[in-house]
Structures are given as C-alpha cells and as structure tokens.
Scaffold this motif. Sequence first.
Motif, short mmCIF file in Angstrom:
data_model
loop_
_atom_site.label_atom_id
_atom_site.label_comp_id
_atom_site.label_asym_id
_atom_site.label_seq_id
_atom_site.Cartn_x
_atom_site.Cartn_y
_atom_site.Cartn_z
N ALA A 128 0.84 -1.21 0.00
CA ALA A 128 0.00 0.00 0.00
C ALA A 128 0.87 1.25 0.00
CB ALA A 128 -0.94 0.00 1.21
N VAL A 176 -6.63 -7.48 0.82
CA VAL A 176 -7.57 -6.42 0.43
C VAL A 176 -8.14 -5.76 1.69
CG1 VAL A 176 -9.79 -5.96 -0.68
CG2 VAL A 176 -8.10 -7.42 -1.82
N GLU A 177 -8.44 -6.57 2.72
CA GLU A 177 -8.96 -6.02 3.98
C GLU A 177 -7.94 -5.10 4.65
OE1 GLU A 177 -10.42 -9.09 6.58
OE2 GLU A 177 -11.69 -9.94 5.01
N ILE A 179 -5.38 -3.42 2.85
CA ILE A 179 -5.05 -2.31 1.95
C ILE A 179 -6.18 -1.29 1.82
CG2 ILE A 179 -4.55 -1.76 -0.48
CD1 ILE A 179 -2.92 -4.41 -0.54
N LYS A 180 -7.42 -1.74 1.69
CA LYS A 180 -8.52 -0.79 1.47
C LYS A 180 -8.61 0.29 2.53
CE LYS A 180 -12.61 -1.55 -0.35
NZ LYS A 180 -13.92 -2.09 -0.65
N PRO A 181 -8.59 -0.04 3.83
CA PRO A 181 -8.67 1.02 4.83
C PRO A 181 -7.47 1.98 4.79
CG PRO A 181 -8.85 -1.14 5.88
CD PRO A 181 -8.62 -1.36 4.43
N PHE A 183 -6.20 3.25 2.25
CA PHE A 183 -6.49 4.26 1.24
C PHE A 183 -7.78 5.03 1.51
CE2 PHE A 183 -3.72 1.48 -1.38
CZ PHE A 183 -2.75 2.43 -1.67
N SER A 184 -8.62 4.52 2.40
CA SER A 184 -9.94 5.15 2.59
C SER A 184 -10.14 5.78 3.96
CB SER A 184 -11.04 4.11 2.33
OG SER A 184 -10.93 3.05 3.26
N GLN A 185 -9.21 5.57 4.89
CA GLN A 185 -9.36 6.12 6.24
C GLN A 185 -8.12 6.91 6.64
OE1 GLN A 185 -10.11 2.78 8.83
NE2 GLN A 185 -11.81 2.03 7.58
N SER A 188 -5.59 3.58 10.31
CA SER A 188 -6.03 2.19 10.17
C SER A 188 -5.13 1.31 11.02
CB SER A 188 -5.94 1.77 8.70
OG SER A 188 -6.29 0.42 8.57
#
Length: 191
Positions: A128, A176-177, A179-181, A183-185, A188
């Motif tokens: 990430a 994915v669980e 990496i996603k946060p 980029f979105s929070q 994390s």
Amino acid sequence: MVTERVSRRQFLHSVGAATVAATVAGHVATSSRSVQAASVTAGPLRFGVQIVPQHATYTDILQTWREADELGFDTAFLFDHFIPILSDPNGPCFEGWTLLAALAAQSKRIKLGLLVTGNTYRNPAVLAKMAATVDHISNGRLILGLGAAWFENEHTAYGIPFYTPGERAQRLGEAVEVIKPLFSQQKSNSN
C-alpha cells in the motif's frame, strides 16, 4: 508471402486508428463476413497496452511506454514477475513496482499499473505504501490490481512460500482487507 517491417510506433498507431475506426463505424470487416460491434452503455471504449519487462533494455521499455503515452492509449501495464515467464527464464527481467515508478515519472497522461501484483510477494501494508508513492509520482494515474499469484517456479527461486490455491485466495482477501482502509481512512489498524 511478402512481409513488411513496421516500427513499434507505426504498429501502435495503426492498431489504435484501425480499431477505433472500425468500432465507430459499427463493424469490423473480415474477408468472409462482417461482425457487428456490440452496443456499449457502460461508457467509452478504452485502449491499453501491456509491456512485458523481460528480455529488453530499460531504454527500449521507456521508448515504448512514451510512445503509448504520446499516441493516446488510455492505460499501460507491466507485469509483476521476478523472472521471465514467456521465454527463457534465465534472461533479464525488471522488477515491476520499481520499473513502474520510473516509467510513471517519464509519462504524462497514461494511467498505469501492474497486471497484476502478486499478493504473495509483498507485505500488504508495504505494498500500500509503494502504491501510494507511485500514485503520487504519477499525479494520481495509478491503477492498483491484486491477484493471488500463480507462478510456482518464481516462488521457489526467491524462497517465497507457495501456498495452495485456496490459501492464496484467502490471503488475497486478507490483503484487500488490510489495503482498502489504508487508502480510505485517516488511520487504520491491522493485525
């Protein structure tokens, strides 16, 4: 049969122009029939290239990358492998993320990424961070694609554990669980 030698630039230009022209016209003619183009409601048709970074010099890869950017292709991708997969495995092969960062700095508008990043090769949080760096270098043009990884010989050569398909799929979901946060929070935590 007479064959004509065509440069990369001529090939990329002719493929793009011919394909777009045929698509816009609503059909692609062949010698025996005409194939109707499907109507698309999802948006405009986009074109991309994949440049395989094996058995080539950086100069050749960079020239091809720049040509794709200048010719108006929408996307350009590399692969994420450490050894050649399509030919002699003992030949040269550039590491994908490092090369992608260099090419991102040398292009202007083309969206870019790897088809696809092998999840087993890197820690998800480190990946990430790498992706965020390339996204900054490219001014927001990165497309991040993840896959479960498949090339067993590469894992063996580099001492990377090669799990069963089910285990690799599970690890991909876990990555994915993670990496996603990131980029979105704003903050994390992952264990």
